[in-house]
Enzyme design. Sequence first.
Site, PDB file in Angstrom:
ATOM      1  N   SER A 112       0.796  -1.227   0.000  1.00  0.00           N
ATOM      2  CA  SER A 112       0.000   0.000   0.000  1.00  0.00           C
ATOM      3  C   SER A 112       0.829   1.278   0.000  1.00  0.00           C
ATOM      4  O   SER A 112       0.296   2.348  -0.291  1.00  0.00           O
ATOM      5  CB  SER A 112      -0.935   0.007   1.218  1.00  0.00           C
ATOM      6  OG  SER A 112      -1.862  -1.041   1.140  1.00  0.00           O
ATOM      7  N   HIS A 173      -0.780   4.275   9.146  1.00  0.00           N
ATOM      8  CA  HIS A 173      -0.596   3.173   8.201  1.00  0.00           C
ATOM      9  C   HIS A 173      -0.337   3.744   6.808  1.00  0.00           C
ATOM     10  O   HIS A 173      -0.556   4.926   6.555  1.00  0.00           O
ATOM     11  CB  HIS A 173      -1.826   2.272   8.217  1.00  0.00           C
ATOM     12  CG  HIS A 173      -1.517   0.826   8.135  1.00  0.00           C
ATOM     13  ND1 HIS A 173      -2.129  -0.019   7.240  1.00  0.00           N
ATOM     14  CD2 HIS A 173      -0.659   0.051   8.842  1.00  0.00           C
ATOM     15  CE1 HIS A 173      -1.681  -1.247   7.394  1.00  0.00           C
ATOM     16  NE2 HIS A 173      -0.781  -1.236   8.363  1.00  0.00           N
ATOM     17  N   GLU A 322     -10.227   6.116   3.705  1.00  0.00           N
ATOM     18  CA  GLU A 322      -9.767   4.748   3.477  1.00  0.00           C
ATOM     19  C   GLU A 322     -10.551   3.744   4.325  1.00  0.00           C
ATOM     20  O   GLU A 322     -10.671   3.901   5.545  1.00  0.00           O
ATOM     21  CB  GLU A 322      -8.280   4.579   3.826  1.00  0.00           C
ATOM     22  CG  GLU A 322      -7.777   3.178   3.469  1.00  0.00           C
ATOM     23  CD  GLU A 322      -6.572   2.696   4.266  1.00  0.00           C
ATOM     24  OE1 GLU A 322      -5.902   1.760   3.791  1.00  0.00           O
ATOM     25  OE2 GLU A 322      -6.314   3.230   5.359  1.00  0.00           O
ATOM     26  N   HIS A 331      -6.486 -10.432   4.156  1.00  0.00           N
ATOM     27  CA  HIS A 331      -5.254 -11.091   4.613  1.00  0.00           C
ATOM     28  C   HIS A 331      -5.579 -12.280   5.519  1.00  0.00           C
ATOM     29  O   HIS A 331      -4.873 -13.296   5.506  1.00  0.00           O
ATOM     30  CB  HIS A 331      -4.368 -10.107   5.376  1.00  0.00           C
ATOM     31  CG  HIS A 331      -3.530  -9.227   4.498  1.00  0.00           C
ATOM     32  ND1 HIS A 331      -2.678  -9.720   3.540  1.00  0.00           N
ATOM     33  CD2 HIS A 331      -3.404  -7.868   4.454  1.00  0.00           C
ATOM     34  CE1 HIS A 331      -2.064  -8.711   2.932  1.00  0.00           C
ATOM     35  NE2 HIS A 331      -2.488  -7.579   3.460  1.00  0.00           N
ATOM     36  N   ASP A 368      -6.113   0.404  -3.757  1.00  0.00           N
ATOM     37  CA  ASP A 368      -4.671   0.432  -3.987  1.00  0.00           C
ATOM     38  C   ASP A 368      -4.176  -0.843  -4.656  1.00  0.00           C
ATOM     39  O   ASP A 368      -3.245  -0.835  -5.445  1.00  0.00           O
ATOM     40  CB  ASP A 368      -3.902   0.676  -2.681  1.00  0.00           C
ATOM     41  CG  ASP A 368      -4.426  -0.167  -1.523  1.00  0.00           C
ATOM     42  OD1 ASP A 368      -5.362  -0.965  -1.727  1.00  0.00           O
ATOM     43  OD2 ASP A 368      -3.900  -0.024  -0.410  1.00  0.00           O
ATOM     44  N   HIS A 369      -4.846  -1.964  -4.368  1.00  0.00           N
ATOM     45  CA  HIS A 369      -4.433  -3.252  -4.949  1.00  0.00           C
ATOM     46  C   HIS A 369      -5.534  -4.264  -4.695  1.00  0.00           C
ATOM     47  O   HIS A 369      -6.467  -4.019  -3.927  1.00  0.00           O
ATOM     48  CB  HIS A 369      -3.120  -3.744  -4.323  1.00  0.00           C
ATOM     49  CG  HIS A 369      -3.179  -3.808  -2.817  1.00  0.00           C
ATOM     50  ND1 HIS A 369      -3.876  -4.791  -2.148  1.00  0.00           N
ATOM     51  CD2 HIS A 369      -2.683  -2.989  -1.861  1.00  0.00           C
ATOM     52  CE1 HIS A 369      -3.783  -4.592  -0.852  1.00  0.00           C
ATOM     53  NE2 HIS A 369      -3.077  -3.498  -0.642  1.00  0.00           N
ATOM     54  N   HIS A 485      -1.352  -9.951  -1.215  1.00  0.00           N
ATOM     55  CA  HIS A 485      -1.894  -9.071  -2.247  1.00  0.00           C
ATOM     56  C   HIS A 485      -1.794  -9.755  -3.603  1.00  0.00           C
ATOM     57  O   HIS A 485      -1.107 -10.753  -3.774  1.00  0.00           O
ATOM     58  CB  HIS A 485      -1.101  -7.761  -2.311  1.00  0.00           C
ATOM     59  CG  HIS A 485      -1.196  -6.924  -1.084  1.00  0.00           C
ATOM     60  ND1 HIS A 485      -0.458  -5.774  -0.917  1.00  0.00           N
ATOM     61  CD2 HIS A 485      -1.940  -7.058   0.045  1.00  0.00           C
ATOM     62  CE1 HIS A 485      -0.743  -5.243   0.248  1.00  0.00           C
ATOM     63  NE2 HIS A 485      -1.634  -6.012   0.855  1.00  0.00           N
TER      64      HIS A 485
END
Length: 527
Positions: A112, A173, A322, A331, A368-369, A485
């Site tokens: 990220s 973060h 976010e 995850h 972001d991904h 990711h």
Amino acid sequence: MKFSLSVTMAVLLGSTAAFAQTADLPQQGNEWFTSAQETLQQLVERQENTNRALNVILFVADGNGVGTNYATRLFEGQQQGGLGDDHNLPQDEFPYSALVKTYSANGQTPDSAPTATAMNSGIKTKNDLINVTDNVAVGDCAAGLENGVRTFAEIVSDMDKSVGVISTARITHATPAAVYARTADRDFEDDTLIPEGCEQDDIALQLYQQMENGVIDLAMGGGRRHFITTDTTDAEDSAGVREDSQNLAQMAVDNLSASYVQTQEEFDALDLTAEGPILGLFEPSHMQYEADRSGEPSLAEMTTAAIEKLSQNDNGYYLEVEAGRVDHANHAGNAARVLTDGVAFAEAIRVADEMTDDADTLIIVTSDHEHAIAFNGYCGRGSDILGLCMQVNGDGIEALDEPNMASDALPYTVIGYLNGAGSVLVEQIPDEAETSAATDVDTGEASPEAGAPIYSGDRSAIADADVTDIDYLQQALIPMSSETHSGEDVAVYAKGPWAHLFDGTIEQNVIFHVMHHAATAGEATSN
């Protein structure tokens, strides 16, 4: 102008002829056909907005690629009593969209830090770096100090706009940090994480400094421990981790006249008209998942408060929001919490859309991904997105009440992961007598060394599992403690001034350039 008008008339006349031609088609009364005709009409009538953007709101659901967005769409639609796949999330209805390449300068699969950098500074950089160029080695503090870039927040602050950043993750973060910080390592969240000899300020300190500089007017999220000292306790009687004697939260109150809140009750009592910045730190680490949330505001509530606060500036604002915990649940391989937080993200988008005007506010929704999430087939419509993949109904629309079976005669869930904690491969330590380092004569593959772990598949647990339980971990293939990711494209959805520039397949750093163009080009609207 004459040429543009003639082109427009040609398009309209052509579309009218196209509509007329459908009168002779046998499918013209079909609901799918008529719905598509209505969509076509909307596309034909779409007008580009070239106003200057007074406000820019960037929504980032961390780890929410096309696949995760698809699952959230079905989940919310099914919660509302539908089949799910024909449902639309708010961003699905935005008029403009594109695919976004997420690779970083050195990673086919990014984290990220570089992806958030791309959106906030307009460049690609290496994994783990935030707002420094890619000629910096990760952890090289001296090079990082010499190769920092200017952020969108700093640019618009110089235009006298206000800036806010919200996250359900720690506010230090990677994704929220990219709004205000520059660092040679995303892990430098407080002074105890800065290596000896490194002269870079930690990320929490940089947030305080950017409030002091007048760049950041509002910051809300988790990560309280990084702002208070080891001899200070917070609202939950948890001590901080800072060892430099700087209680940044109290410094913000004393030096900057900031409003500092830690709980839902304090958040609800906020005076959004008060002078000074707002600092909301609702957890020592990350905020709670939406499914478990208690005693702290939702993402939609924080978004509402931020827009009310920032919109008091007649010069406009930039706000990044976010949904950080979508990523964390992915995850964990825990799809139920992924989708619950995904719906909370959608609700924040809805309230922002309702509170703003398309004429002067550019709203961008992206990620972001993506993650290594996957969808099994062939599932009939209405299969619970958190449940088993049910058989297609050949005689009707909704899925049958019977699950599809794999070759092992066991059912499987709609959602799975390529890797993660829910792996069906179970570690076993074989006896030395049963293994050798010799090559298998039948397969040509080397056998494991004596005593080394081997993995064998076992999906039997799914037969008795409640796969829709909030704590259930979706089955995965490759065993890993934390799912990874993915490097595949994500989507960007947009509406408002210059949103039409999002088209085709773009590099992720182009998002910054569209935001910058929208905030500086065109004519300002009069409200």
